[in-house]
Design a protein around this motif. Structure first.
Motif, PDB file in Angstrom:
ATOM      1  N   PRO A 157      -4.466  14.083  -8.821  1.00 57.17           N
ATOM      2  CA  PRO A 157      -5.556  14.486  -7.928  1.00 57.17           C
ATOM      3  C   PRO A 157      -6.908  14.048  -8.479  1.00 57.17           C
ATOM      4  O   PRO A 157      -7.142  14.051  -9.691  1.00 57.17           O
ATOM      5  CB  PRO A 157      -5.429  16.012  -7.906  1.00 57.17           C
ATOM      6  N   THR A 158      -7.807  13.652  -7.601  1.00 57.91           N
ATOM      7  CA  THR A 158      -9.161  13.254  -7.976  1.00 57.91           C
ATOM      8  C   THR A 158     -10.144  14.290  -7.444  1.00 57.91           C
ATOM      9  O   THR A 158     -10.153  14.585  -6.240  1.00 57.91           O
ATOM     10  CB  THR A 158      -9.506  11.868  -7.408  1.00 57.91           C
ATOM     11  N   SER A 172     -10.822  15.523  -3.707  1.00 54.12           N
ATOM     12  CA  SER A 172     -11.251  14.560  -2.685  1.00 54.12           C
ATOM     13  C   SER A 172     -10.085  13.734  -2.172  1.00 54.12           C
ATOM     14  O   SER A 172     -10.013  13.397  -0.991  1.00 54.12           O
ATOM     15  CB  SER A 172     -12.331  13.638  -3.250  1.00 54.12           C
ATOM     16  N   HIS A 173      -9.143  13.387  -3.050  1.00 59.89           N
ATOM     17  CA  HIS A 173      -7.934  12.674  -2.655  1.00 59.89           C
ATOM     18  C   HIS A 173      -6.931  12.774  -3.805  1.00 59.89           C
ATOM     19  O   HIS A 173      -7.256  13.266  -4.890  1.00 59.89           O
ATOM     20  CB  HIS A 173      -8.219  11.210  -2.313  1.00 59.89           C
ATOM     21  N   VAL A 174      -5.715  12.325  -3.540  1.00 60.54           N
ATOM     22  CA  VAL A 174      -4.676  12.374  -4.561  1.00 60.54           C
ATOM     23  C   VAL A 174      -3.942  11.035  -4.584  1.00 60.54           C
ATOM     24  O   VAL A 174      -3.693  10.421  -3.526  1.00 60.54           O
ATOM     25  CB  VAL A 174      -3.685  13.540  -4.301  1.00 60.54           C
ATOM     26  N   ILE A 175      -3.649  10.553  -5.781  1.00 60.67           N
ATOM     27  CA  ILE A 175      -2.891   9.317  -5.959  1.00 60.67           C
ATOM     28  C   ILE A 175      -1.443   9.681  -6.248  1.00 60.67           C
ATOM     29  O   ILE A 175      -1.152  10.421  -7.197  1.00 60.67           O
ATOM     30  CB  ILE A 175      -3.451   8.465  -7.107  1.00 60.67           C
ATOM     31  N   VAL A 176      -0.520   9.192  -5.411  1.00 56.71           N
ATOM     32  CA  VAL A 176       0.911   9.475  -5.564  1.00 56.71           C
ATOM     33  C   VAL A 176       1.649   8.153  -5.719  1.00 56.71           C
ATOM     34  O   VAL A 176       1.505   7.237  -4.888  1.00 56.71           O
ATOM     35  CB  VAL A 176       1.470  10.256  -4.355  1.00 56.71           C
ATOM     36  N   GLY A 177       2.419   8.048  -6.801  1.00 54.75           N
ATOM     37  CA  GLY A 177       3.232   6.854  -7.008  1.00 54.75           C
ATOM     38  C   GLY A 177       4.670   7.106  -6.593  1.00 54.75           C
ATOM     39  O   GLY A 177       5.264   8.127  -6.950  1.00 54.75           O
ATOM     40  N   LYS A 182      13.878  -0.996  -4.359  1.00 53.16           N
ATOM     41  CA  LYS A 182      13.339  -2.346  -4.194  1.00 53.16           C
ATOM     42  C   LYS A 182      11.873  -2.467  -4.582  1.00 53.16           C
ATOM     43  O   LYS A 182      11.235  -3.461  -4.240  1.00 53.16           O
ATOM     44  CB  LYS A 182      13.524  -2.808  -2.751  1.00 53.16           C
ATOM     45  N   GLY A 183      11.330  -1.464  -5.240  1.00 49.49           N
ATOM     46  CA  GLY A 183       9.942  -1.611  -5.658  1.00 49.49           C
ATOM     47  C   GLY A 183       9.228  -0.287  -5.805  1.00 49.49           C
ATOM     48  O   GLY A 183       9.818   0.796  -5.672  1.00 49.49           O
ATOM     49  N   THR A 184       7.934  -0.376  -6.081  1.00 50.29           N
ATOM     50  CA  THR A 184       7.089   0.809  -6.240  1.00 50.29           C
ATOM     51  C   THR A 184       5.855   0.646  -5.369  1.00 50.29           C
ATOM     52  O   THR A 184       5.496  -0.464  -4.963  1.00 50.29           O
ATOM     53  CB  THR A 184       6.663   0.990  -7.708  1.00 50.29           C
ATOM     54  N   LYS A 185       5.205   1.784  -5.104  1.00 50.62           N
ATOM     55  CA  LYS A 185       3.990   1.754  -4.289  1.00 50.62           C
ATOM     56  C   LYS A 185       3.118   2.933  -4.690  1.00 50.62           C
ATOM     57  O   LYS A 185       3.619   4.029  -4.960  1.00 50.62           O
ATOM     58  CB  LYS A 185       4.339   1.830  -2.797  1.00 50.62           C
ATOM     59  N   GLN A 186       1.806   2.684  -4.752  1.00 48.16           N
ATOM     60  CA  GLN A 186       0.851   3.732  -5.075  1.00 48.16           C
ATOM     61  C   GLN A 186       0.069   4.079  -3.811  1.00 48.16           C
ATOM     62  O   GLN A 186      -0.520   3.204  -3.173  1.00 48.16           O
ATOM     63  CB  GLN A 186      -0.095   3.265  -6.190  1.00 48.16           C
ATOM     64  N   LEU A 187       0.076   5.366  -3.441  1.00 51.04           N
ATOM     65  CA  LEU A 187      -0.546   5.820  -2.205  1.00 51.04           C
ATOM     66  C   LEU A 187      -1.780   6.659  -2.502  1.00 51.04           C
ATOM     67  O   LEU A 187      -1.779   7.491  -3.423  1.00 51.04           O
ATOM     68  CB  LEU A 187       0.441   6.643  -1.368  1.00 51.04           C
ATOM     69  N   ARG A 188      -2.834   6.452  -1.730  1.00 50.67           N
ATOM     70  CA  ARG A 188      -4.044   7.280  -1.795  1.00 50.67           C
ATOM     71  C   ARG A 188      -4.012   8.221  -0.599  1.00 50.67           C
ATOM     72  O   ARG A 188      -4.143   7.778   0.546  1.00 50.67           O
ATOM     73  CB  ARG A 188      -5.291   6.401  -1.766  1.00 50.67           C
ATOM     74  N   LEU A 189      -3.805   9.513  -0.857  1.00 49.80           N
ATOM     75  CA  LEU A 189      -3.499  10.464   0.202  1.00 49.80           C
ATOM     76  C   LEU A 189      -4.614  11.475   0.388  1.00 49.80           C
ATOM     77  O   LEU A 189      -5.393  11.766  -0.534  1.00 49.80           O
ATOM     78  CB  LEU A 189      -2.184  11.196  -0.112  1.00 49.80           C
ATOM     79  N   ASP A 190      -4.617  12.073   1.574  1.00 48.93           N
ATOM     80  CA  ASP A 190      -5.595  13.093   1.964  1.00 48.93           C
ATOM     81  C   ASP A 190      -5.378  14.389   1.176  1.00 48.93           C
ATOM     82  O   ASP A 190      -4.251  14.697   0.797  1.00 48.93           O
ATOM     83  CB  ASP A 190      -5.431  13.347   3.475  1.00 48.93           C
ATOM     84  N   PRO A 191      -6.427  15.192   0.942  1.00 48.81           N
ATOM     85  CA  PRO A 191      -6.261  16.460   0.214  1.00 48.81           C
ATOM     86  C   PRO A 191      -5.289  17.425   0.879  1.00 48.81           C
ATOM     87  O   PRO A 191      -4.629  18.216   0.192  1.00 48.81           O
ATOM     88  CB  PRO A 191      -7.678  17.038   0.192  1.00 48.81           C
ATOM     89  N   THR A 192      -5.183  17.387   2.216  1.00 51.69           N
ATOM     90  CA  THR A 192      -4.249  18.290   2.894  1.00 51.69           C
ATOM     91  C   THR A 192      -2.804  17.959   2.538  1.00 51.69           C
ATOM     92  O   THR A 192      -1.958  18.849   2.463  1.00 51.69           O
ATOM     93  CB  THR A 192      -4.434  18.203   4.418  1.00 51.69           C
ATOM     94  N   ILE A 193      -2.513  16.672   2.295  1.00 52.75           N
ATOM     95  CA  ILE A 193      -1.169  16.290   1.872  1.00 52.75           C
ATOM     96  C   ILE A 193      -0.910  16.790   0.456  1.00 52.75           C
ATOM     97  O   ILE A 193       0.200  17.206   0.120  1.00 52.75           O
ATOM     98  CB  ILE A 193      -0.989  14.761   1.961  1.00 52.75           C
ATOM     99  N   TYR A 194      -1.952  16.802  -0.381  1.00 51.96           N
ATOM    100  CA  TYR A 194      -1.818  17.344  -1.737  1.00 51.96           C
ATOM    101  C   TYR A 194      -1.493  18.840  -1.676  1.00 51.96           C
ATOM    102  O   TYR A 194      -0.675  19.342  -2.456  1.00 51.96           O
ATOM    103  CB  TYR A 194      -3.107  17.109  -2.515  1.00 51.96           C
TER     104      TYR A 194
END
Length: 460
Positions: A157-158, A172-177, A182-194
């Motif tokens: 969380p940021t 303000s937002h949260v980074i979820v990996g 088949k791979g990885t992805k880093q998502l920048r998500l809304d605080p409500t999802i956190y």
């Protein structure tokens, strides 16, 4: 009657269905209750009951007859009809109903109740019955959605200064990996999802999916990479998701019509039936109007026609059914005529009895004759088998002594027995076995009035 959903090739209607709540933790020990030992009917693949199986000892005829009913329910040939279990106290009526629910599986709704429950100070008697019926009618929703699915490798969380005050900070937002096969992805998500992630108690190593359109978060389980060497654990381990992290996935959820009724009794945040599915009423009991139920039915039928959903008729079990009054029985008849009616199992230990709510109407088991005509009456005691000269003569004689509707309802289960025996047509022995398992109202009331000691009877 049965409701068979129609399938259309047109595009599915758009909706935002909320995933069903996650199952309760398996770590808690189950409560030992009166019928905890009942695991099913204990039948062989051929439909014969073992002497001691699935928690039952004896009562083989009744279990075999219930097995026929289970086959009818699974084949969608018993919806809107009723089965009456008749027997003295302690003969296993409730155990048989519970065994039927186990045989049908967890995906088929099963709603048990006692006849005296309708006399509530909060809502009308007919409302209690209608709610029980709606809880026993399932809706299986299938839809394809854009989701992000994978094992969590990072939750960061940021924080930022709270814009509403000079004190404290807010996310303000949260980074979820997320990691998939088949791979990885880093998502920048809304605080409500956190907030949803915290609510679901999701941590690194869990496998989740996040709906792209709604932001709904669902925990699937713990990654099997974290599986320990314990033989028994409360945690559910799942493999690493296949494919890419971002994918289109078919989601399936099971709800009941009563869930939709309750969600729309006090809608929150949206007017679409599916968007408010999760907003279930948690305060005082609310009486739902017939107008609202009709509107819900219209939307459900629309989803069925579009191929988005499938109606799953379940089972309503009403114990001590003689406690219902004439008003309830009249309403019960109307509910059974619905196109989406579930299977109804009734149980009673009364013989000839006064119908509650009347002063002079005596009927077998305290149930109106018009409702009895809808029932296949399964006895909880066993009698000898009698055969006639031929199938037609046997049916004619039986219809003359009972009713034509009763005779016609014997034909479908008799056909199942014939098919189990490898035949394509109903023979005399099939009719004989059906009349041995399923009784007309006059015979069942007469047998019950003689008590457990009548000739040829046996109690377990």
């Amino acid at each position: 009657m049965t409701s068979t959903p129609s399938t259309s090739t047109s595009a599915p209607v758009a909706h935002n269905a909320v995933p069903p709540p996650s199952a309760p933790s398996a770590g808690r020990s189950p409560r030992i209750a009166s019928h905890s030992h009942i695991k099913g009917l204990g039948l062989t693949p051929e439909g014969f009951a073992a002497i001691d199986s699935a928690g039952f000892i004896g009562q083989t005829n009744a279990r075999e007859a219930c097995g026929v009913v289970v086959d009818l329910i699974k084949s969608r040939k018993f919806s809107g009809r009723a089965l009456l279990l008749v027997g003295a106290p302690g003969t296993g009526k409730t155990a048989l109903a519970l065994a039927i629910s186990h045989e049908l599986g967890a995906k088929v709704p099963f709603c048990p109740m006692v006849g005296s429950e309708v006399y509530s100070a909060e809502v009308k008697k007919t409302e209690v019955l209608a709610e029980a019926f709606r809880r026993a009618i399932g809706l299986r929703i299938k839809e394809t959605k854009d989701v992000y699915e994978g094992e969590i490798t990072e939750i960061t969380p940021t924080e930022a200064e709270n814009p509403l005050s000079g004190y404290g900070k807010t996310v303000s937002h949260v980074i979820v990996g997320l990691k998939s096969a088949k791979g990885t992805k880093q998502l920048r998500l809304d605080p409500t999802i956190y907030e949803a992630i915290l609510k679901e108690k999701i941590v690194v190593g869990d496998v989740i999916y996040i709906e792209h359109q709604t932001g709904a978060v669902k925990r699937v389980g713990r990654s099997d990479a974290y599986a320990s060497s314990y033989d028994l654990e409360s945690e559910t381990y799942v493999p690493l998701p296949k494919g890419e992290v971002h994918k289109r996935k078919e989601l399936v959820q099971d709800v009941t019509l009563n869930d939709l009724d309750a969600a729309n009794a006090r809608p929150q945040g949206g007017q679409d039936i599916m968007s408010v599915m999760g907003s279930l009423v948690k305060s005082n009991r609310t009486e739902i109007t017939d107008k609202l139920r009709r509107e819900v039915n219209k939307v459900v039928q629309g989803y069925v026609q579009q191929g988005v959903a499938e109606v799953v008729p379940g089972v309503v079990f009403i114990d001590e059914v003689h406690m219902l009054d004439i008003e309830c029985f009249t309403y019960l008849n109307a509910l059974l005529e619905s196109t989406m009616a579930p299977t109804v199992i009734l149980a009673t230990n009364r013989g000839q009895s006064l119908i509650r709510g009347t002063s002079d109407i005596v009927s077998p088991h305290g149930i109106p004759v018009d409702l009895l005509d809808r029932c296949l009456i399964l006895r909880a005691t066993v009698e000898g088998l009698k055969l006639g000269a031929g199938v037609t003569d046997r049916l004619a004689a039986q219809g003359e002594s009972s009713s034509l509707r009763y005779v016609l309802q014997l034909l479908t289960p008799a056909l199942i027995l014939a098919q189990l025996a490898g035949r394509t047509q109903i023979e005399l022995e099939d009719i004989g076995e059906m009349t041995d398992l399923f009784l007309d109202s006059k015979t069942s009331a007469f047998n019950l009035s003689k008590g457990p000691g009548f000739e040829g009877g046996k109690m377990w």
